[in-house]
Design a protein around this motif. Structure first.
Motif, PDB file in Angstrom:
ATOM      1  N   ILE A 154       0.734  -1.198  -0.040  1.00 13.59           N
ATOM      2  CA  ILE A 154      -0.041   0.087   0.149  1.00 13.59           C
ATOM      3  C   ILE A 154       0.680   1.271  -0.031  1.00 13.59           C
ATOM      4  CG2 ILE A 154      -1.796   1.358   1.237  1.00 13.59           C
ATOM      5  CD1 ILE A 154      -2.855  -1.306   0.058  1.00 13.59           C
ATOM      6  N   SER A 155       0.752   2.027  -1.041  1.00 12.39           N
ATOM      7  CA  SER A 155       1.462   3.420  -1.055  1.00 12.39           C
ATOM      8  C   SER A 155       1.648   4.143   0.103  1.00 12.39           C
ATOM      9  CB  SER A 155       1.134   3.996  -2.251  1.00 12.39           C
ATOM     10  OG  SER A 155       1.669   5.217  -2.461  1.00 12.39           O
ATOM     11  N   GLY A 156       2.521   4.163   0.458  1.00 13.74           N
ATOM     12  CA  GLY A 156       2.790   5.239   1.842  1.00 13.74           C
ATOM     13  C   GLY A 156       2.762   4.640   3.271  1.00 13.74           C
ATOM     14  N   ASP A 157       2.488   3.116   3.314  1.00 14.38           N
ATOM     15  CA  ASP A 157       2.591   2.579   4.479  1.00 14.38           C
ATOM     16  C   ASP A 157       3.972   2.196   5.086  1.00 14.38           C
ATOM     17  OD1 ASP A 157      -0.109   2.324   4.617  1.00 14.38           O
ATOM     18  OD2 ASP A 157      -0.325   0.153   4.630  1.00 14.38           O
ATOM     19  N   LYS A 158       4.242   1.831   6.192  1.00 13.90           N
ATOM     20  CA  LYS A 158       5.561   1.521   6.693  1.00 13.90           C
ATOM     21  C   LYS A 158       5.921   0.144   6.492  1.00 13.90           C
ATOM     22  CE  LYS A 158       4.856   4.927  10.206  1.00 13.90           C
ATOM     23  NZ  LYS A 158       4.896   5.109  12.089  1.00 13.90           N
ATOM     24  N   ASN A 159       6.518   0.147   5.181  1.00 17.60           N
ATOM     25  CA  ASN A 159       6.957  -1.214   4.769  1.00 17.60           C
ATOM     26  C   ASN A 159       8.359  -1.258   4.630  1.00 17.60           C
ATOM     27  OD1 ASN A 159       4.204  -2.755   4.302  1.00 17.60           O
ATOM     28  ND2 ASN A 159       4.195  -1.032   2.870  1.00 17.60           N
ATOM     29  N   GLU A 160       9.158  -2.310   5.457  1.00 11.61           N
ATOM     30  CA  GLU A 160      10.537  -2.775   5.074  1.00 11.61           C
ATOM     31  C   GLU A 160      10.557  -3.934   4.284  1.00 11.61           C
ATOM     32  OE1 GLU A 160      12.919  -2.430   8.493  1.00 11.61           O
ATOM     33  OE2 GLU A 160      13.148  -0.243   8.333  1.00 11.61           O
ATOM     34  N   VAL A 161      11.131  -4.013   3.331  1.00 14.53           N
ATOM     35  CA  VAL A 161      11.434  -5.242   2.715  1.00 14.53           C
ATOM     36  C   VAL A 161      12.889  -5.443   2.349  1.00 14.53           C
ATOM     37  CG1 VAL A 161      10.467  -6.573   0.502  1.00 14.53           C
ATOM     38  CG2 VAL A 161       9.227  -4.592   1.294  1.00 14.53           C
ATOM     39  N   LYS A 162      13.193  -6.739   2.424  1.00 14.72           N
ATOM     40  CA  LYS A 162      14.704  -7.258   2.330  1.00 14.72           C
ATOM     41  C   LYS A 162      14.828  -8.073   0.900  1.00 14.72           C
ATOM     42  CE  LYS A 162      16.932 -10.708   4.309  1.00 14.72           C
ATOM     43  NZ  LYS A 162      17.455 -11.364   5.167  1.00 14.72           N
ATOM     44  N   PHE A 163      15.684  -7.598   0.116  1.00  5.66           N
ATOM     45  CA  PHE A 163      16.058  -8.397  -1.081  1.00  5.66           C
ATOM     46  C   PHE A 163      17.576  -8.745  -0.719  1.00  5.66           C
ATOM     47  CE2 PHE A 163      12.770  -5.336  -2.149  1.00  5.66           C
ATOM     48  CZ  PHE A 163      11.933  -5.753  -3.012  1.00  5.66           C
ATOM     49  N   ASP A 164      17.606 -10.219  -1.419  1.00  8.73           N
ATOM     50  CA  ASP A 164      18.937 -10.684  -1.346  1.00  8.73           C
ATOM     51  C   ASP A 164      19.547 -10.221  -2.472  1.00  8.73           C
ATOM     52  OD1 ASP A 164      18.670 -11.926   1.143  1.00  8.73           O
ATOM     53  OD2 ASP A 164      17.364 -13.550   0.166  1.00  8.73           O
ATOM     54  N   VAL A 165      20.300  -9.222  -2.637  1.00  8.78           N
ATOM     55  CA  VAL A 165      20.899  -8.777  -3.763  1.00  8.78           C
ATOM     56  C   VAL A 165      22.194  -7.958  -3.044  1.00  8.78           C
ATOM     57  CG1 VAL A 165      19.862  -6.567  -3.922  1.00  8.78           C
ATOM     58  CG2 VAL A 165      20.784  -7.167  -5.885  1.00  8.78           C
ATOM     59  N   GLN A 166      23.460  -8.253  -3.975  1.00  4.24           N
ATOM     60  CA  GLN A 166      24.611  -7.706  -3.520  1.00  4.24           C
ATOM     61  C   GLN A 166      24.756  -6.542  -4.732  1.00  4.24           C
ATOM     62  OE1 GLN A 166      27.689 -10.657  -2.435  1.00  4.24           O
ATOM     63  NE2 GLN A 166      26.015 -11.951  -1.933  1.00  4.24           N
ATOM     64  N   ILE A 167      25.017  -5.100  -4.328  1.00  2.00           N
ATOM     65  CA  ILE A 167      25.475  -4.186  -5.107  1.00  2.00           C
ATOM     66  C   ILE A 167      26.699  -3.593  -4.586  1.00  2.00           C
ATOM     67  CG2 ILE A 167      23.426  -4.295  -6.338  1.00  2.00           C
ATOM     68  CD1 ILE A 167      22.833  -1.773  -4.883  1.00  2.00           C
ATOM     69  N   PRO A 168      27.627  -2.767  -5.291  1.00  2.15           N
ATOM     70  CA  PRO A 168      28.753  -1.937  -4.487  1.00  2.15           C
ATOM     71  C   PRO A 168      27.608  -0.959  -3.529  1.00  2.15           C
ATOM     72  CG  PRO A 168      28.938  -2.393  -6.754  1.00  2.15           C
ATOM     73  CD  PRO A 168      27.484  -2.879  -6.632  1.00  2.15           C
ATOM     74  N   LYS A 169      28.466  -0.412  -2.471  1.00  3.78           N
ATOM     75  CA  LYS A 169      27.995   0.483  -1.652  1.00  3.78           C
ATOM     76  C   LYS A 169      27.678   2.019  -2.379  1.00  3.78           C
ATOM     77  CE  LYS A 169      28.401  -1.620   2.353  1.00  3.78           C
ATOM     78  NZ  LYS A 169      27.374  -1.895   3.230  1.00  3.78           N
ATOM     79  N   ASP A 170      28.397   2.169  -3.479  1.00  9.28           N
ATOM     80  CA  ASP A 170      28.291   3.478  -3.934  1.00  9.28           C
ATOM     81  C   ASP A 170      26.936   3.623  -4.975  1.00  9.28           C
ATOM     82  OD1 ASP A 170      29.490   1.766  -5.673  1.00  9.28           O
ATOM     83  OD2 ASP A 170      30.705   3.557  -6.589  1.00  9.28           O
ATOM     84  N   GLN A 171      26.076   2.360  -5.315  1.00  8.02           N
ATOM     85  CA  GLN A 171      25.141   2.224  -6.177  1.00  8.02           C
ATOM     86  C   GLN A 171      24.135   2.213  -5.443  1.00  8.02           C
ATOM     87  OE1 GLN A 171      25.674  -0.871  -9.184  1.00  8.02           O
ATOM     88  NE2 GLN A 171      27.923  -0.395  -9.623  1.00  8.02           N
ATOM     89  N   ILE A 172      22.798   2.594  -5.914  1.00 12.00           N
ATOM     90  CA  ILE A 172      21.436   2.611  -5.312  1.00 12.00           C
ATOM     91  C   ILE A 172      20.439   1.755  -6.312  1.00 12.00           C
ATOM     92  CG2 ILE A 172      21.739   4.617  -3.999  1.00 12.00           C
ATOM     93  CD1 ILE A 172      20.473   5.900  -6.223  1.00 12.00           C
ATOM     94  N   LEU A 173      19.491   1.428  -5.668  1.00 10.30           N
ATOM     95  CA  LEU A 173      18.174   0.699  -6.357  1.00 10.30           C
ATOM     96  C   LEU A 173      17.313   1.784  -6.732  1.00 10.30           C
ATOM     97  CD1 LEU A 173      18.054  -2.723  -4.255  1.00 10.30           C
ATOM     98  CD2 LEU A 173      19.189  -2.134  -6.518  1.00 10.30           C
ATOM     99  N   LYS A 174      16.638   1.612  -7.850  1.00  5.61           N
ATOM    100  CA  LYS A 174      15.361   2.544  -8.079  1.00  5.61           C
ATOM    101  C   LYS A 174      14.303   1.901  -8.500  1.00  5.61           C
ATOM    102  CE  LYS A 174      18.128   4.343 -11.500  1.00  5.61           C
ATOM    103  NZ  LYS A 174      18.528   5.032 -12.682  1.00  5.61           N
TER     104      LYS A 174
END
Length: 637
Positions: free
Chosen positions: A505-525
């Protein structure tokens, strides 16, 4: 009545000119008598009187025309009842989702915008409030562009919060506020909340016209099993009907009839295959409120939860709890064989009655807790281990206080704790109490979840660290025979370790974990068509946690991307709170609040705070008098 240009009134002396001209036009006639003309005598007198009357009427219309013309240039006006400098105009335009109700092929929000554009006086400066924005010092010629920016939003501004903003503004400016409240009033529970709480705010109400509403909304959708999708529906009428379709990328998976008979809630079940819910959509047939007729779903490939149990002895109960290989990847290792990668990749780490905890293991566990990995400590009661556990601390927080050699029963469950919230239908008071013979007393730094009869904790937690007060060996406890053990361990493995849901639900307090490894200087969009959003995220090396609370996203399917690579698919829906309204709520509002059209509201406002200009009427009267003079000269014989 007052005049803006009173000096022009001196021109009224010019009215003497046509009067003098009229007087000098009178002539004396000499009477000459002829024989046999007595029959014409009366006719002559009558013609003379007609000419005199015509001249008088022409003079009167000319004087009136000139007087009105002079007064028009002097700009007369009726003074305002109140000074506008002491007052400001404020307008609230409700742009909540319920304003998308359609009436005569137009939404209430569109109708309200049209009425506002058509009736707002051109010379007004005002403040415009919506549910999510405030536009100050606006003029009428700026309104059209501003209204285009106001879009429907799931944010709902309550009357109390709205009046609080207005009162703050009135106190700050030391002015009165003339307030126009534009809304459908569909979700107002108490009409008293709509009334102004202070005399400094004068409120007028405008409700766009609409008829009784029949609305069915899709509330929720969850997998009841691997092959069944349960859909929850809500209707504001106890008797209504429609149809519900399930589509996967525009391919119809199933269609069900919807029948509400003396009920407002209903569940329907679709038979589905595992691949049917990839970017799927639920569709209701169209009704007056369109936004809640579509529901987006996506079932991702479930990732296995990785469970690491350290301590090979007495681990059979752990194997029984996490025996489902379709959900869990269980790894049981001796402390000497545990590698750093094992700890970093685990979702849940269990210390199973270790006689000692090495310095390197303790350091790795502290880092795991910082990375928000869940850790369970089951202590050992061997003589050598007791002092080890009494000294044990993480991040400077002491865990155990003393060691006790007394039998105790576990009798209390903290039903409000997130671990057990919404798990039990009833708060069970009497059950088969498990017991322990030896135990540690856990310090007050931890929150109790399961407790002994004396209120000391058997299972406690602090952040992501969960601590038991005793081990589960046969000689010490029968907790392994209690159903609470399976429930507790399963829930701890899921605690703040939430994997992907079917939807968010848009705006709800959701925390979701993804098992993905990326460099610290990159971000997910998050990407949808040409839109991009960057959620709040924390990179823990082996996985990334997204916090979705700050995102206000339109309903739809989104791709979670790392640069050009798609990491996952996510589906978002808007809240359904605005769909829950009573059938006759707008009639109740109408009976309790005096409402006017916007035209009436602005007319009354102008009469109260604006002087009424009369020069136009004077000019019109002058033109009428000049026309009357022309008609008299031409047609009156």
């Amino acid at each position: 009545m007052v005049f803006k240009n009173p000096d022009i009134l001196y021109a009224l002396f010019a009215l003497l000119i046509p009067i003098l001209i009229h007087l000098f036009q009178f002539r004396r006639y000499k009477t000459v008598w002829f024989s046999n003309v007595h029959a014409l005598k009366d006719l002559k007198k009558q013609s003379r009187k007609s000419r005199e009357l015509k001249k008088l009427l022409i003079l009167l219309t000319r004087l009136l025309a000139l007087t009105a013309l002079i007064l028009a240039f002097a700009e007369p006006e009726i003074p305002a009842q109140k000074e506008e400098e002491e007052n400001q105009l404020a307008i609230y335009l409700d742009n909540s989702l319920s304003m998308l109700v359609e009436h005569q092929n137009l939404t209430l929000l569109s109708r309200a915008k049209q009425d506002l554009l058509a009736n707002l006086p051109v010379d007004k400066v005002f403040t415009l409030y919506s549910n999510d924005e405030i536009f100050r010092d606006l003029k009428a010629d700026e309104l059209e562009d501003i209204l285009l920016k106001i879009r429907p939003t799931e944010i709902n501004l309550s009357p109390k919060n709205l009046y609080l903003k207005l009162k703050t503004e009135a106190d700050k400016s030391n002015q009165r506020i003339s307030f126009i409240y534009i809304s459908d009033f569909l979700n107002i529970e108490n009409t008293e909340d709509l009334k102004s709480p202070t005399e400094t705010i004068s409120t007028n109400y405008y409700q766009p016209e609409f008829s009784d509403i029949q609305n069915i909304s899709i509330e929720n959708a969850q997998l009841k099993s691997d092959r069944e999708l349960e859909v929850a529906l809500h209707s504001n009428l106890n008797n209504s009907q429609g149809s519900l379709s399930l589509l996967n990328k525009e391919q119809l998976i199933g269609k069900l009839d919807v029948q509400f008979k003396n009920e407002s809630e209903k569940e329907l079940i679709f038979k589905v295959n595992p691949n049917d819910l990839k970017n799927a959509e639920l569709h209701l047939n169209q009704d007056q409120l369109a936004y809640d007729n579509t529901f987006y779903l996506h079932q991702s490939q479930k990732a296995l939860k990785r469970i690491l149990s350290i301590g090979e002895q007495k681990s059979e109960f752990i194997k029984r709890i996490f025996n489902d290989q379709s959900k869990y990847e269980l790894n049981i290792k001796d402390q000497t064989k545990v590698e750093l990668i094992d700890i970093q990749s685990a979702d849940l780490i269990i210390l199973n009655a270790l006689p000692e905890i090495s310095t390197s293991l303790k350091a790795s566990l502290e880092q795991a807790l910082k990375n928000q990995q869940n850790v369970i400590i089951i202590p050992s009661h061997s003589e050598g281990a007791q002092q080890e556990y009494l000294r044990l601390n993480f991040g400077g927080t002491q865990i155990f206080k003393t060691h006790l050699n007394q039998e105790q029963k576990i009798t209390k469950i903290n039903f409000k704790h997130p671990l057990y919230k919404d798990v039990f239908t009833d708060q069970i008071q009497n059950f088969d109490y498990p017991n322990t013979k030896q135990s540690y007393k856990i310090t007050s730094n931890f929150q109790p979840i399961l407790s002994y009869a004396n209120r000391s904790a058997f299972l406690s937690h602090r952040d992501h660290l969960f601590v038991f007060a005793a081990d589960f060996s046969k000689e010490n406890s029968n907790f392994k025979q209690s159903p609470l053990i399976i429930l507790s361990f399963i829930k701890i493995s899921e605690y703040k370790n939430k994997t992907q849901d079917l939807f968010y639900i848009s705006g709800d307090k959701n925390e979701v974990k993804f098992d993905v490894q990326i460099p610290k200087d990159q971000i997910l969009k998050l990407v949808k068509e040409d839109q991009e959003f960057i959620p709040e995220q924390r990179n823990f090396g082996q996985n990334i946690t997204l916090n979705l609370a700050s995102l206000k996203l339109e309903a739809g399917h989104y791709a979670l991307m790392n640069d050009k690579d798609t990491v996952a698919q996510m589906s978002f829906n808007t809240t359904r709170e605005e769909s829950h309204f009573e059938k006759d709520n707008h009639e109740i509002i109408s009976k309790n609040l005096t409402q006017n059209s916007l035209q009436e509201i602005f007319t009354n406002y102008n009469a109260e705070y604006n002087a009424i200009a009369l020069w136009k009427w004077m000019l019109i009267f002058a033109i009428i008098c000049f026309l009357a003079e022309i008609l008299l000269i031409r047609f009156l014989k």
